[in-house]
Design a protein around this motif. Structure first.
Motif, PDB file in Angstrom:
ATOM      1  N   ASN A  96      -1.260  -2.230  -2.287  1.00 54.72           N
ATOM      2  CA  ASN A  96      -0.338  -1.305  -1.634  1.00 54.72           C
ATOM      3  C   ASN A  96      -1.042  -0.213  -0.848  1.00 54.72           C
ATOM      4  O   ASN A  96      -0.548   0.256   0.172  1.00 54.72           O
ATOM      5  CB  ASN A  96       0.569  -0.648  -2.677  1.00 54.72           C
ATOM      6  CG  ASN A  96       1.374  -1.643  -3.483  1.00 54.72           C
ATOM      7  OD1 ASN A  96       0.796  -2.505  -4.143  1.00 54.72           O
ATOM      8  ND2 ASN A  96       2.682  -1.535  -3.446  1.00 54.72           N
ATOM      9  N   ALA A  99      -1.380  -0.981   2.866  1.00 53.10           N
ATOM     10  CA  ALA A  99      -0.216  -1.382   3.652  1.00 53.10           C
ATOM     11  C   ALA A  99      -0.062  -0.525   4.906  1.00 53.10           C
ATOM     12  O   ALA A  99       0.324  -1.028   5.971  1.00 53.10           O
ATOM     13  CB  ALA A  99       1.040  -1.302   2.793  1.00 53.10           C
ATOM     14  N   VAL A 120       1.145  -7.174  -3.645  1.00 53.97           N
ATOM     15  CA  VAL A 120       1.753  -6.005  -4.279  1.00 53.97           C
ATOM     16  C   VAL A 120       0.962  -5.698  -5.544  1.00 53.97           C
ATOM     17  O   VAL A 120       0.999  -6.460  -6.510  1.00 53.97           O
ATOM     18  CB  VAL A 120       3.233  -6.253  -4.605  1.00 53.97           C
ATOM     19  CG1 VAL A 120       3.822  -5.055  -5.343  1.00 53.97           C
ATOM     20  CG2 VAL A 120       4.017  -6.528  -3.326  1.00 53.97           C
ATOM     21  N   LEU A 124       6.874  -0.992  -8.084  1.00 55.10           N
ATOM     22  CA  LEU A 124       7.717  -0.710  -6.927  1.00 55.10           C
ATOM     23  C   LEU A 124       8.862   0.242  -7.257  1.00 55.10           C
ATOM     24  O   LEU A 124       9.480   0.786  -6.349  1.00 55.10           O
ATOM     25  CB  LEU A 124       8.283  -2.013  -6.352  1.00 55.10           C
ATOM     26  CG  LEU A 124       7.248  -3.022  -5.849  1.00 55.10           C
ATOM     27  CD1 LEU A 124       7.937  -4.239  -5.224  1.00 55.10           C
ATOM     28  CD2 LEU A 124       6.311  -2.382  -4.826  1.00 55.10           C
ATOM     29  N   LEU A 141       8.851   0.580   1.575  1.00 52.07           N
ATOM     30  CA  LEU A 141       8.721  -0.778   1.063  1.00 52.07           C
ATOM     31  C   LEU A 141       9.457  -1.772   1.953  1.00 52.07           C
ATOM     32  O   LEU A 141       8.971  -2.881   2.203  1.00 52.07           O
ATOM     33  CB  LEU A 141       9.253  -0.868  -0.369  1.00 52.07           C
ATOM     34  CG  LEU A 141       8.427  -0.155  -1.447  1.00 52.07           C
ATOM     35  CD1 LEU A 141       9.143  -0.238  -2.799  1.00 52.07           C
ATOM     36  CD2 LEU A 141       7.035  -0.765  -1.555  1.00 52.07           C
ATOM     37  N   GLN A 144       7.342  -2.507   4.892  1.00 53.17           N
ATOM     38  CA  GLN A 144       6.277  -3.440   4.538  1.00 53.17           C
ATOM     39  C   GLN A 144       6.794  -4.869   4.499  1.00 53.17           C
ATOM     40  O   GLN A 144       6.120  -5.811   4.934  1.00 53.17           O
ATOM     41  CB  GLN A 144       5.690  -3.072   3.173  1.00 53.17           C
ATOM     42  CG  GLN A 144       4.919  -1.771   3.143  1.00 53.17           C
ATOM     43  CD  GLN A 144       4.356  -1.501   1.766  1.00 53.17           C
ATOM     44  OE1 GLN A 144       3.845  -2.392   1.096  1.00 53.17           O
ATOM     45  NE2 GLN A 144       4.442  -0.254   1.319  1.00 53.17           N
TER      46      GLN A 144
END
Length: 390
Positions: A96, A99, A120, A124, A141, A144
């Motif tokens: 992450n 990202a 990942v 989350l 998120l 992403q």
């Protein structure tokens, strides 16, 4: 003739971290088997790079000053040129943390940006965040999910979480069990443990950062452990000084040791009776799998959707509510009477090997580049052999 698949994994440095450690291990495995895997480092500093680095790597040209304080900006500025020069077929986002760099590549390179596969590496839900921050995080998120050509979770419980939180088609979600240990390390971690005389020996490992919440662990240890019990915390990081002060404040000097970073935890785990983890949030923590491979019962916070799966619904340890010091302290006592099979724990840990994950990631990459409109690259004979190897 189309050239073989080329994988590019950008990493900030060799500073100890689970994301970087796993990425380096995967790339080392690919490189050893003739795969065209390139690790591109922002800088070559860090404990994981001392001696023989885990994987062959390249670095950006270095300025006359440290780029550590702005390493993400540094990578964002330098990576587009490297992508144009190296022409990778896949950008592997190892966790992450990276990202935002991948999003920048899509914006800067447009249609010239190679397809992106995001792993990942963290929770989350992020219940540790302020509600306002979590609102923005959820939208991040989703962004992403839009930029990724495939999203990889590290354990089966992450599949639904990823699809919902990132708003992606379930067909884009792959599960590759975390590359926490090698087959050789499974054997090393399975060495017989040194029997304790009368005290219980607890061990923990991880970066000394706020996320890991070692302060909670220390307070719980002060409340729930017997006076003869001992705790070793392996790792280093920015919170070391604060944690050392807390050890003294709680009267734990002599009962808690903090030996720093260790490239292998096998010896320390062999001298322990239980493993502890007090994180506020995690993905699939590799250190828990190492503890399972060592046959250690575990007390941990329920800091990830995958924790119950890792501990097999209490079969291999106890989970407590995140941030609950009293519950963690109680678990330190309760774990003594729990039935436990070290052999079963080791069998469970054997699912999470570098050898399996490296092959599974090649399958993900191959599927992405073989998607409609991306047929100009092929999987080489070497890669086919790697995919079919046991």
């Amino acid at each position: 003739m189309p050239r073989p698949l080329r994988i590019l994994t950008p990493l900030h440095s060799f500073e100890p971290g689970g994301v970087e450690r796993v990425a380096l291990r995967l790339n080392a495995h690919w490189q050893q088997r003739g795969i065209d895997a390139i690790v591109l480092m922002g800088r070559d500093a860090g404990a994981m790079g001392t001696g023989n680095p885990p994987a062959q790597y390249r670095t950006f040209d270095q300025p006359g000053f440290s780029t550590a304080p702005f390493e993400t900006l540094w990578m964002t500025a330098r990576l587009p040129g490297a992508i144009r020069r190296l022409q990778p077929d896949i950008l592997f986002c190892a966790g992450n943390t990276y990202a935002v760099v991948m999003l920048a590549m899509r914006m800067l390179l447009g249609r010239r940006c190679p397809p992106i596969v995001i792993k990942v590496s963290n929770d989350l839900a992020r219940r540790d965040m302020h509600p306002a921050g979590r609102w923005f995080y959820r939208r991040w998120l989703r962004l992403q999910g839009r930029l990724a050509h495939a999203v990889v979770g590290m354990a089966e419980p992450m599949r639904a979480e990823i699809a919902v939180a990132m708003g992606v088609d379930p067909a884009k979600v792959w599960i590759v069990e975390d590359a926490a240990v090698s087959i050789a390390e499974l054997a090393l971690l399975a060495q017989p443990r040194t029997p304790a005389i009368r005290e219980r020996r607890f061990v923990a490992a991880g970066r000394l950062t706020t996320q890991k919440n070692f302060a909670l662990m220390l307070r719980a240890f002060a409340q729930g452990a017997a006076s003869e019990d001992r705790l070793t915390i392996i790792g280093d990081g920015p919170d070391r000084a604060a944690l050392e002060r807390l050890v003294a404040t709680l009267g734990l000097t002599g009962r808690v040791t903090m030996p720093g970073y260790q490239s292998s935890v096998a010896e320390s785990f062999a001298e322990a009776d239980y493993f502890l983890m007090s994180s506020d949030y995690e993905g699939v923590p590799a250190v828990v799998i190492e503890a399972l491979a060592a046959g250690l019962p575990i007390v941990a916070t329920n800091c990830s959707v995958s924790m119950d799966y890792l501990l097999q619904s209490g079969r291999f340890g106890l989970l407590t509510k995140v941030g609950d010091t009293a519950a963690f302290a109680h678990a330190l006592t309760a774990i003594k009477s729990r039935p436990y099979s070290a052999n079963a724990a080791r069998t469970h840990a054997a699912r999470f090997t570098v050898e399996h994950a490296a092959k599974a990631y090649l399958q993900v990459f191959s599927n992405v580049v073989a998607a409609p409109g991306r047929s100009s690259h092929i999987v080489s004979d070497i890669e086919c052999a790697a995919l079919s190897a046991p």
